[in-house]
Scaffold this motif. Structure first.
Motif, PDB file in Angstrom:
ATOM      1  N   SER A   1       0.824  -1.203   0.000  1.00 61.85           N
ATOM      2  CA  SER A   1       0.000   0.000   0.000  1.00 61.85           C
ATOM      3  C   SER A   1       0.861   1.256   0.000  1.00 61.85           C
ATOM      4  N   GLU A   2       1.928   1.233   0.767  1.00 60.93           N
ATOM      5  CA  GLU A   2       2.855   2.359   0.829  1.00 60.93           C
ATOM      6  C   GLU A   2       3.493   2.608  -0.539  1.00 60.93           C
ATOM      7  N   LEU A   3       3.896   1.533  -1.202  1.00 61.24           N
ATOM      8  CA  LEU A   3       4.515   1.667  -2.517  1.00 61.24           C
ATOM      9  C   LEU A   3       3.519   2.150  -3.569  1.00 61.24           C
ATOM     10  N   LEU A   4       2.273   1.683  -3.476  1.00 59.43           N
ATOM     11  CA  LEU A   4       1.274   2.079  -4.465  1.00 59.43           C
ATOM     12  C   LEU A   4       0.909   3.556  -4.357  1.00 59.43           C
ATOM     13  N   LYS A   5       1.258   4.196  -3.236  1.00 61.81           N
ATOM     14  CA  LYS A   5       1.003   5.623  -3.077  1.00 61.81           C
ATOM     15  C   LYS A   5       2.072   6.474  -3.756  1.00 61.81           C
ATOM     16  N   THR A   6       3.198   5.859  -4.110  1.00 60.46           N
ATOM     17  CA  THR A   6       4.253   6.602  -4.801  1.00 60.46           C
ATOM     18  C   THR A   6       3.849   6.818  -6.252  1.00 60.46           C
TER      19      THR A   6
ATOM     20  N   TYR B   1       0.921  -0.890 -20.826  1.00 57.91           N
ATOM     21  CA  TYR B   1       0.319  -1.995 -20.101  1.00 57.91           C
ATOM     22  C   TYR B   1       0.688  -2.081 -18.625  1.00 57.91           C
ATOM     23  N   TRP B   2       1.831  -1.540 -18.230  1.00 58.95           N
ATOM     24  CA  TRP B   2       2.346  -1.790 -16.899  1.00 58.95           C
ATOM     25  C   TRP B   2       2.528  -0.511 -16.100  1.00 58.95           C
ATOM     26  N   GLY B   3       2.434  -0.643 -14.782  1.00 57.42           N
ATOM     27  CA  GLY B   3       2.814   0.417 -13.863  1.00 57.42           C
ATOM     28  C   GLY B   3       3.863  -0.146 -12.917  1.00 57.42           C
ATOM     29  N   LYS B   4       4.938   0.590 -12.701  1.00 56.47           N
ATOM     30  CA  LYS B   4       5.998   0.138 -11.804  1.00 56.47           C
ATOM     31  C   LYS B   4       6.111   1.151 -10.666  1.00 56.47           C
ATOM     32  N   TYR B   5       5.938   0.674  -9.456  1.00 54.34           N
ATOM     33  CA  TYR B   5       6.037   1.502  -8.267  1.00 54.34           C
ATOM     34  C   TYR B   5       7.304   1.080  -7.548  1.00 54.34           C
ATOM     35  N   SER B   6       8.194   2.028  -7.313  1.00 53.66           N
ATOM     36  CA  SER B   6       9.497   1.678  -6.761  1.00 53.66           C
ATOM     37  C   SER B   6       9.926   2.691  -5.722  1.00 53.66           C
ATOM     38  N   VAL B   7      10.564   2.209  -4.676  1.00 52.90           N
ATOM     39  CA  VAL B   7      11.137   3.068  -3.647  1.00 52.90           C
ATOM     40  C   VAL B   7      12.295   2.299  -3.021  1.00 52.90           C
ATOM     41  N   GLY B   8      13.232   2.995  -2.428  1.00 51.26           N
ATOM     42  CA  GLY B   8      14.401   2.353  -1.839  1.00 51.26           C
ATOM     43  C   GLY B   8      14.028   1.305  -0.808  1.00 51.26           C
TER      44      GLY B   8
END
Length: 105
Positions: free
Chosen positions: A7-12, A19-26
């Motif tokens: 959930s935290e990553l999807l807020k970024t 076609y794709w979404g990439k959610y990334s954080v350290g």
């Protein structure tokens, strides 16, 4: 990966393409980097195709993480696949999806 972290990553802000979404954080300091994959049943009807896509994503992300900085990543499918092929993932479409996800990573 735990649901709170997803959930935290999807807020970024996502890096996206067709076609794709990439959610990334350290990655968190004490843990190894995690990978979350979201391929909804509404978007990919057949379980065989969902599992094939998940394996493909894991393979591509792990290969990329071996050579780059480690991040926690969530990859999410945005559009349905297999509309012209009665819900089945065909080789041509699979290769297109593979190239799309490779662009993101």
């Amino acid at each position: 990966m735990k649901s709170a972290r997803i959930s935290e990553l999807l807020k970024t802000r996502p890096k996206t393409n067709l076609y794709w979404g990439k959610y990334s954080v350290g990655a968190q300091k004490t843990a190894e980097p995690d990978l979350g994959i979201a391929v909804a049943k509404k978007l990919v009807r057949r379980a065989v195709d969902r599992n094939r896509l998940k394996r493909m994503i894991r393979e591509l992300v792990w290969a990329a993480q071996a050579t780059t900085v480690n991040n926690d990543v969530v990859v999410k499918l945005k559009k349905p696949i297999g509309r012209q092929t009665r819900g089945r993932l065909r080789r041509k479409e699979k290769e297109h999806l593979r190239s799309q996800i490779a662009e993101l990573i």
